[in-house]
Enzyme design. Structure first.
Site, PDB file in Angstrom:
ATOM      1  N   ASP A 105     -44.804  20.262 -21.065  1.00 59.05           N
ATOM      2  CA  ASP A 105     -46.232  20.405 -20.799  1.00 59.05           C
ATOM      3  C   ASP A 105     -46.605  20.432 -19.324  1.00 59.05           C
ATOM      4  OD1 ASP A 105     -45.995  17.676 -20.062  1.00 59.05           O
ATOM      5  OD2 ASP A 105     -46.506  17.027 -22.099  1.00 59.05           O
ATOM      6  N   HIS A 120     -36.031  21.042 -21.247  1.00 62.40           N
ATOM      7  CA  HIS A 120     -36.429  21.972 -22.309  1.00 62.40           C
ATOM      8  C   HIS A 120     -37.414  23.034 -21.824  1.00 62.40           C
ATOM      9  CE1 HIS A 120     -35.205  18.660 -25.394  1.00 62.40           C
ATOM     10  NE2 HIS A 120     -34.181  19.285 -24.882  1.00 62.40           N
ATOM     11  N   CYS A 128     -38.493  35.733 -18.916  1.00 62.96           N
ATOM     12  CA  CYS A 128     -37.682  36.743 -19.602  1.00 62.96           C
ATOM     13  C   CYS A 128     -36.565  36.033 -20.350  1.00 62.96           C
ATOM     14  CB  CYS A 128     -37.108  37.718 -18.582  1.00 62.96           C
ATOM     15  SG  CYS A 128     -35.885  38.839 -19.311  1.00 62.96           S
ATOM     16  N   CYS A 153     -39.868  42.531 -19.544  1.00 55.20           N
ATOM     17  CA  CYS A 153     -39.467  42.139 -18.198  1.00 55.20           C
ATOM     18  C   CYS A 153     -39.412  43.361 -17.281  1.00 55.20           C
ATOM     19  CB  CYS A 153     -38.108  41.451 -18.253  1.00 55.20           C
ATOM     20  SG  CYS A 153     -37.459  40.999 -16.645  1.00 55.20           S
ATOM     21  N   ASN A 219     -40.369   2.483 -26.206  1.00 53.83           N
ATOM     22  CA  ASN A 219     -40.847   3.419 -27.219  1.00 53.83           C
ATOM     23  C   ASN A 219     -41.627   2.651 -28.280  1.00 53.83           C
ATOM     24  OD1 ASN A 219     -40.678   6.305 -27.901  1.00 53.83           O
ATOM     25  ND2 ASN A 219     -39.759   5.608 -29.814  1.00 53.83           N
TER      26      ASN A 219
END
Ligand code: NAD
Ligand code: ZN
Length: 248
Positions: A105, A120, A128, A153, A219
């Site tokens: 993000d 990621h 491309c 591209c 977490n």
């Protein structure tokens, strides 16, 4: 370290720190996570990783375009939360702190973090599929608006999609290499807001631990690697970060 009082106390001597963030860090910015409740990371019945895949580009161009447009508007609207800012401050204070993220993000950069290892990719622009050349989503949009054609591209003629690493795509080499180097150098590895089920990213804490680093996991819910960790804090990221007042 300034994380929570607890982490600060336990790891005051840490020097080479690697922070790995996951979707939980962006949850309080309104970005849905894949796991851990509130699982709305689905668009028109399709998981994000399906709609943004290379296969979808080949199969259903209009759907991909709609997705591009939706994503662009969404990406423009979200803002970093206090956790992103706090992580950016750690980097200011600790020159040997590296940030790697599974998030796509761009919120860490918006909050001021530098040289973020994006494992990621990034959904705020396109690339491309063949040569990885960067394109702005706005440009893809303009081309499509003319005759519903997805831009190709200009360098190699390859297909273009958001610059994310979708399932089935190979991991970005340079980022993986850098993450591995920093992992092997780390004396403290901190995981924030990740279920640690997505590999190879989830392999880095294991690698660090095997190499003698300490491991801290923050977490909301248990993760796959809690047993490996020196400390596990099951808490909301926001609460953990805002408790962190005062630096060494
Ligand atoms: P995940 O969805 O598998 O796990 C997120 C974890 O965060 C869950 O265990 C959940 O319990 C926890 N969590 C959620 N909100 C929290 C909060 N407020 N405080 C503390 N913990 C919280 O995410 P992942 O491990 O990053 O892996 C998912 C994959 O999906 C990654 O590959 C990533 O690229 C992608 N993804 C990215 C985004 C993003 O860019 N923000 C969002 C969704 C998915
Ligand atoms: Zn190309």
């Amino acid at each position: 370290m300034q994380i929570s009082e607890e982490l600060r106390r336990r790891f005051a001597d840490a020097e080479r720190v690697l922070v790995l963030t996951g979707a939980g860090v962006s949850a309080e910015s309104g970005v849905p996570t894949f796991r851990g409740g509130g699982n709305t990371a689905v668009w028109k019945g399709m998981r994000f990783d399906v709609i943004s895949s290379a296969e979808m580009v080949a199969r259903d161009l209009p759907a991909v375009w709609e997705w591009f447009d939706h994503r662009r508007n969404f990406m423009d609207s979200i803002l970093p939360n206090p956790a992103h800012y706090e992580i950016a401050r750690w980097q200011e204070r600790f020159p040997q702190l590296t940030l790697a993220t599974q998030n796509i993000d761009g919120l860490h950069q918006k909050a001021g973090s530098r040289e973020v290892i994006e494992l990621h990719g990034n959904a705020t622009y396109a690339a491309c599929l063949d040569c990885r050349r960067r394109y702005e989503l706005e440009w893809v949009r303009e081309i499509f608006a003319v005759d519903e054609r997805l831009a190709l591209c200009t360098g190699c003629g390859g297909m273009i999609k958001t610059a994310t690493i979708s399932f089935g795509q190979s991991m970005p080499e340079a980022e993986m290499q850098r993450a591995q180097e920093v992992t092997l150098a780390a004396d403290l590895f901190i995981v924030l807001g990740s279920s640690l089920v997505v590999y190879p990213a989830a392999g880095f804490p294991i690698m660090a631990k095997r190499n003698g680093s300490r491991l801290a996991i923050v977490n909301r819910e248990p993760t796959e690697q809690d047993e490996l960790a020196d400390i596990v804090i099951n808490a909301e990221i926001g609460a953990t970060m805002s408790r962190a007042v005062g630096v060494n």
